[in-house]
Design a protein around this motif. Structure first.
Motif, PDB file in Angstrom:
ATOM      1  N   GLN A  18       0.824  -1.201   0.000  1.00 31.23           N
ATOM      2  CA  GLN A  18       0.000   0.000   0.000  1.00 31.23           C
ATOM      3  C   GLN A  18       0.862   1.255   0.000  1.00 31.23           C
ATOM      4  O   GLN A  18       0.335   2.360  -0.069  1.00 31.23           O
ATOM      5  N   PHE A  19       2.186   1.096   0.083  1.00 31.96           N
ATOM      6  CA  PHE A  19       3.122   2.225   0.099  1.00 31.96           C
ATOM      7  C   PHE A  19       2.669   3.282   1.117  1.00 31.96           C
ATOM      8  O   PHE A  19       2.550   4.466   0.800  1.00 31.96           O
ATOM      9  N   ASP A  20       2.411   2.772   2.341  1.00 26.29           N
ATOM     10  CA  ASP A  20       1.913   3.660   3.395  1.00 26.29           C
ATOM     11  C   ASP A  20       3.040   4.147   4.305  1.00 26.29           C
ATOM     12  O   ASP A  20       2.840   4.368   5.499  1.00 26.29           O
ATOM     13  N   GLY A  89       0.973   9.128  -1.803  1.00 28.95           N
ATOM     14  CA  GLY A  89      -0.100  10.082  -1.569  1.00 28.95           C
ATOM     15  C   GLY A  89      -1.445   9.508  -1.959  1.00 28.95           C
ATOM     16  O   GLY A  89      -1.530   8.463  -2.616  1.00 28.95           O
ATOM     17  N   SER A  90      -2.504  10.189  -1.513  1.00 20.13           N
ATOM     18  CA  SER A  90      -3.852   9.756  -1.843  1.00 20.13           C
ATOM     19  C   SER A  90      -4.788  10.955  -1.851  1.00 20.13           C
ATOM     20  O   SER A  90      -4.500  11.992  -1.244  1.00 20.13           O
ATOM     21  N   GLY A 106       2.210   5.232  -4.885  1.00 17.59           N
ATOM     22  CA  GLY A 106       3.458   5.401  -4.157  1.00 17.59           C
ATOM     23  C   GLY A 106       4.587   4.601  -4.762  1.00 17.59           C
ATOM     24  O   GLY A 106       4.389   3.769  -5.658  1.00 17.59           O
ATOM     25  N   THR A 107       5.797   4.862  -4.270  1.00 22.25           N
ATOM     26  CA  THR A 107       6.994   4.144  -4.696  1.00 22.25           C
ATOM     27  C   THR A 107       8.065   4.335  -3.644  1.00 22.25           C
ATOM     28  O   THR A 107       7.918   5.176  -2.749  1.00 22.25           O
ATOM     29  N   ASP A 118      13.927  -2.941 -10.569  1.00 21.86           N
ATOM     30  CA  ASP A 118      13.502  -1.545 -10.655  1.00 21.86           C
ATOM     31  C   ASP A 118      12.785  -1.122  -9.371  1.00 21.86           C
ATOM     32  O   ASP A 118      12.260  -1.953  -8.634  1.00 21.86           O
ATOM     33  N   ASP A 119      12.754   0.183  -9.127  1.00 23.65           N
ATOM     34  CA  ASP A 119      11.984   0.691  -8.000  1.00 23.65           C
ATOM     35  C   ASP A 119      10.516   0.315  -8.195  1.00 23.65           C
ATOM     36  O   ASP A 119       9.955   0.491  -9.277  1.00 23.65           O
ATOM     37  N   PRO A 120       9.866  -0.203  -7.161  1.00 18.61           N
ATOM     38  CA  PRO A 120       8.458  -0.608  -7.303  1.00 18.61           C
ATOM     39  C   PRO A 120       7.542   0.605  -7.410  1.00 18.61           C
ATOM     40  O   PRO A 120       7.834   1.682  -6.879  1.00 18.61           O
ATOM     41  N   VAL A 121       6.432   0.401  -8.070  1.00 20.64           N
ATOM     42  CA  VAL A 121       5.411   1.438  -8.206  1.00 20.64           C
ATOM     43  C   VAL A 121       4.047   0.788  -8.020  1.00 20.64           C
ATOM     44  O   VAL A 121       3.802  -0.313  -8.530  1.00 20.64           O
ATOM     45  N   GLY A 122       3.183   1.445  -7.283  1.00 19.59           N
ATOM     46  CA  GLY A 122       1.854   0.906  -7.088  1.00 19.59           C
ATOM     47  C   GLY A 122       0.799   1.988  -7.126  1.00 19.59           C
ATOM     48  O   GLY A 122       1.087   3.159  -6.881  1.00 19.59           O
ATOM     49  N   TYR A 123      -0.431   1.598  -7.447  1.00 21.77           N
ATOM     50  CA  TYR A 123      -1.548   2.526  -7.377  1.00 21.77           C
ATOM     51  C   TYR A 123      -2.823   1.761  -7.046  1.00 21.77           C
ATOM     52  O   TYR A 123      -2.902   0.531  -7.217  1.00 21.77           O
TER      53      TYR A 123
END
Length: 206
Positions: A18-20, A89-90, A106-107, A118-123
């Motif tokens: 959740q990149f929290d 962010g949200s 987030g990442t 690679d750097d992770p990315v999520g949405y």
């Protein structure tokens, strides 16, 4: 992340985030007073980690819209086995009609030891509706779709989608809910079957 298994292989933990930020850890925090809808937060977290956040909330009466948003930067400090730092962010919108929408992303920056990935990315995106279908309380319906790339292995694509229904029963302070979710992991050279999860339940507030 979720630990889900089934099919020919298992979808293990660590493929979704959740990149929290620094999440729930012991911390000393200072929040500024609300100024024009904005609030700044600064924290020092165990392990010499720290973060900074900016939050915003407001209601625009002329268009019947409530807005709540947040953005954060965090530094992992001594936890160099995880990563250097990250951002996320949200934003959530709620209209007087009952239509609502939440989006987050987030990442984080990997350490040099993990440079092969690679750097992770999520949405994550979640539209919803508050409906007056029943005389005893609002019916809340929502859909969601989330995706995380490159968290555990290079070119990983983890996706989750689903829906939920919550029926409020105002007179007794109760909620009856049901949900369905599907998890899927696309990984080069591996074959994972989708995982289906569903449930029903109730909650009573005293």
């Amino acid at each position: 992340g979720p630990v889900v298994s089934g099919g020919s292989d298992a979808i293990g933990s660590g493929v979704y985030s959740q990149f929290d930020g620094l999440s729930r850890r012991n911390r000393i925090q200072y929040d500024t007073p609300m100024m024009g809808g904005f609030k700044l937060g600064l924290t020092h977290v165990q392990g010499d980690a720290w973060d900074a956040s900016l939050r915003y909330s407001a209601k625009y009466g002329d268009i019947g819209m409530k807005v709540a948003a947040g953005f954060a930067y965090w530094n992992y400090g001594a936890r160099t086995d995880v990563a250097d730092d990250g951002i996320g962010g949200s934003v959530s919108l709620l209209h007087d009609s009952g239509a609502n929408l939440t989006f987050s992303s987030g990442t984080f920056d990997r350490e040099a030891s993990s440079a092969t990935i690679d750097d992770p990315v999520g949405y994550f995106v979640k539209p919803g509706w508050k409906l007056g279908l029943a005389p005893w309380g609002k019916t809340n319906v929502s859909l969601h779709y989330g995706r995380t790339d490159d968290l555990q292995a290079q070119d990983d694509e983890f996706t989750s989608w689903g829906f939920a229904v919550v029926q409020n029963i105002d007179k007794v302070g109760a909620e009856i809910f049901g949900f369905y979710r599907q998890y899927d992991l696309d990984r080069t050279g591996e074959n994972f079957e989708e995982i289906d999860i569903g449930g029903i339940g109730a909650r009573i507030k005293f």
